[in-house]
Design a protein around this motif. Structure first.
Motif, PDB file in Angstrom:
ATOM      1  N   ALA A 138       0.822  -1.213   0.000  1.00 26.11           N
ATOM      2  CA  ALA A 138       0.000   0.000   0.000  1.00 26.11           C
ATOM      3  C   ALA A 138       0.854   1.259   0.000  1.00 26.11           C
ATOM      4  O   ALA A 138       1.946   1.296   0.577  1.00 26.11           O
ATOM      5  CB  ALA A 138      -0.934   0.004   1.203  1.00 26.11           C
ATOM      6  N   GLN A 139       0.339   2.309  -0.631  1.00 26.05           N
ATOM      7  CA  GLN A 139       0.932   3.643  -0.539  1.00 26.05           C
ATOM      8  C   GLN A 139       0.089   4.562   0.331  1.00 26.05           C
ATOM      9  O   GLN A 139       0.625   5.460   0.966  1.00 26.05           O
ATOM     10  CB  GLN A 139       1.096   4.270  -1.927  1.00 26.05           C
ATOM     11  N   PHE A 140      -1.211   4.314   0.344  1.00 28.94           N
ATOM     12  CA  PHE A 140      -2.127   5.151   1.126  1.00 28.94           C
ATOM     13  C   PHE A 140      -2.990   4.264   2.017  1.00 28.94           C
ATOM     14  O   PHE A 140      -3.439   3.199   1.595  1.00 28.94           O
ATOM     15  CB  PHE A 140      -3.040   5.968   0.216  1.00 28.94           C
ATOM     16  N   ILE A 141      -3.214   4.727   3.239  1.00 33.17           N
ATOM     17  CA  ILE A 141      -4.164   4.097   4.146  1.00 33.17           C
ATOM     18  C   ILE A 141      -5.195   5.160   4.506  1.00 33.17           C
ATOM     19  O   ILE A 141      -4.889   6.140   5.195  1.00 33.17           O
ATOM     20  CB  ILE A 141      -3.493   3.581   5.429  1.00 33.17           C
ATOM     21  N   GLY A 142      -6.408   5.003   4.010  1.00 33.87           N
ATOM     22  CA  GLY A 142      -7.475   5.935   4.306  1.00 33.87           C
ATOM     23  C   GLY A 142      -8.423   5.351   5.334  1.00 33.87           C
ATOM     24  O   GLY A 142      -8.929   4.241   5.151  1.00 33.87           O
ATOM     25  N   ILE A 143      -8.643   6.071   6.407  1.00 36.94           N
ATOM     26  CA  ILE A 143      -9.561   5.626   7.465  1.00 36.94           C
ATOM     27  C   ILE A 143     -10.746   6.584   7.482  1.00 36.94           C
ATOM     28  O   ILE A 143     -10.603   7.776   7.750  1.00 36.94           O
ATOM     29  CB  ILE A 143      -8.857   5.587   8.828  1.00 36.94           C
ATOM     30  N   GLY A 144     -11.913   6.047   7.136  1.00 37.51           N
ATOM     31  CA  GLY A 144     -13.135   6.841   7.105  1.00 37.51           C
ATOM     32  C   GLY A 144     -13.956   6.583   8.346  1.00 37.51           C
ATOM     33  O   GLY A 144     -14.194   5.426   8.701  1.00 37.51           O
TER      34      GLY A 144
END
Length: 413
Positions: free
Chosen positions: A60-66
């Motif tokens: 992964a390059q991005f970890i988005g937590i919504g």
């Protein structure tokens, strides 16, 4: 006249179709999707579900937590990803705060720690959104090195309580004018009177006055112009133009994110790896319930172009309590039952998720959403409500609990 071979072909096709339908009718029900217990903190992940998230980090390059705002669990999930992601190069954290407000809070955290930052918020607890919770500030404190904490949202409606104080210190002979605006702003928020705050009342004459006072101060002019730009976004929502508000805000978020990303990439000489946490509608890689393509969709393509992935995690409890934020004379924070928890729980169960373990325990569980998508199919997705469809299509995993815990305000008055 129908020839014999045509008749036989048609009959054969009819038989195959009928057999397929019957096989579908008689097929066993798909296996239930089993949530896995997971624990998370600044020490990382633990429990049966830990490997599910841990294994996704390497590529992964991005970890988005919504999130749905106001829970203590979401920042704890960020802290765990920060710990687990460090060996993979996740050095950056992007937050749902304006860049100038982020610079202020970063300096407070760096110089005085979380307790000093809490003292700086006294008398103006709504000057900063979301990071006015202790759990949020503790996570951000780990990213106070130069360039590591990115503010990528508009300047918050309460942020003039920071910026006017800062401007007053630079106003020279006009200090009294700016201090009067600062005091009026604090009074409006203390009374819960949003119609009296600067973002609601400032007209072109007011902005011109501020620009004239600071005509020789380029740094101050940048802040003033960003406040005015943020006001224009807020005014759309005040006027009931919701889509216009969302489109303009997403454009601003994209601009700020790419600006921070470009600076980091130039310094690192490689694609930066970023954790970001925002409201869930911003983080999924699908058309949001607000009818926008947000940062979650943007990073999906960026990661793919670099031969990596973007990981999208939703933190949405199905029960418990959360802290709500609203200007009020009775206080800015209230604890309330989880929003839409029963609806989310029912939707998960209808989609084939076995809720037994979650119902019986107070811990957190991780649910992979790929099998949920496949279980629902086109029919199930078309019948789902907008938010659940967005969740299932736009996220890779859901972290949930029946015992959500409210976040802790840093300053209440």
């Amino acid at each position: 006249m129908i020839k014999l071979h045509q008749f036989l072909t048609a009959a054969a096709l009819a038989y195959i179709a009928t057999t397929a339908v019957r096989a579908g009718d008689n097929a066993p029900a798909p296996a239930k999707i089993e949530p896995e217990l997971i624990e998370f903190s600044s020490d990382g992940f633990a429990g049966a579900g830990a490997e599910m998230l841990r294994s996704a980090l390497a590529g992964a390059q991005f970890i988005g937590i919504g999130e749905d705002h106001g829970y203590a669990g979401a920042p704890a999930l960020v802290a765990a990803f920060a710990r687990e992601g460090k060996p993979h190069g996740f050095d950056y954290y992007a937050i749902e705060v304006g860049p100038h407000s982020t610079a202020w809070l970063r300096e407070k955290l760096r110089s005085s720690g979380v307790d000093g930052y809490a003292r700086a918020l006294e008398g103006r607890p709504l000057a900063i959104p979301f990071l006015n919770f202790r759990e949020e500030a503790e996570v951000a404190a780990a990213f106070t090195a130069d360039g590591k904490l990115w503010g990528i949202d508009q300047e918050f409606i309460g942020s003039p309580m920071i910026h006017l104080e800062w401007l007053a210190e630079r106003a020279g002979s006009n200090t009294d004018i700016v201090i009067a605006l600062f005091e009026k702003e604090k009074e409006a928020f203390a009374a819960g009177n949003q119609t009296a705050v600067l973002m609601a009342t400032a007209d072109n004459e007011r902005w011109t006055q501020l620009r004239d006072i600071f005509a020789a101060d380029a740094e101050a002019l940048v802040v003033i112009d960003e406040l005015k730009r943020s006001q224009s976004i807020y005014r759309s929502i005040f006027a009931g133009r919701g889509l216009e508000n969302n489109l303009d805000r997403v454009e601003l978020i994209r601009e700020y994110f790419l600006s921070s990303y470009s600076r980091a990439a130039a310094g690192d000489q490689s694609p930066p790896k970023v954790i970001f946490k925002m409201g869930a509608v911003h983080v999924g890689h699908a058309t949001s319930p607000m009818s926008t393509f947000d940062i979650g969709s943007l990073v999906e393509g960026m990661a793919a172009a670099n031969g990596m992935d973007a990981l999208h995690i939703a933190y949405l409890p199905v029960g418990g309590e959360q802290t709500a934020i609203r200007p009020s004379a009775d206080g800015a924070f209230t604890v309330k039952p989880t929003t839409r928890g029963d609806t989310l729980r029912a939707s998960l169960e209808a989609a084939g998720v076995n809720m037994t373990a979650l119902d019986e325990g107070d811990g957190h569980f991780v649910i992979p959403l790929e099998p949920v998508r496949r279980s629902m199919g086109n029919k199930g997705l078309s019948e789902a409500d907008d938010m659940f469809r967005f969740l299932v299509l736009g996220f890779d995993y859901l972290v949930t609990t029946k015992a959500g815990k409210p976040a802790t305000p840093l300053a209440t008055e």
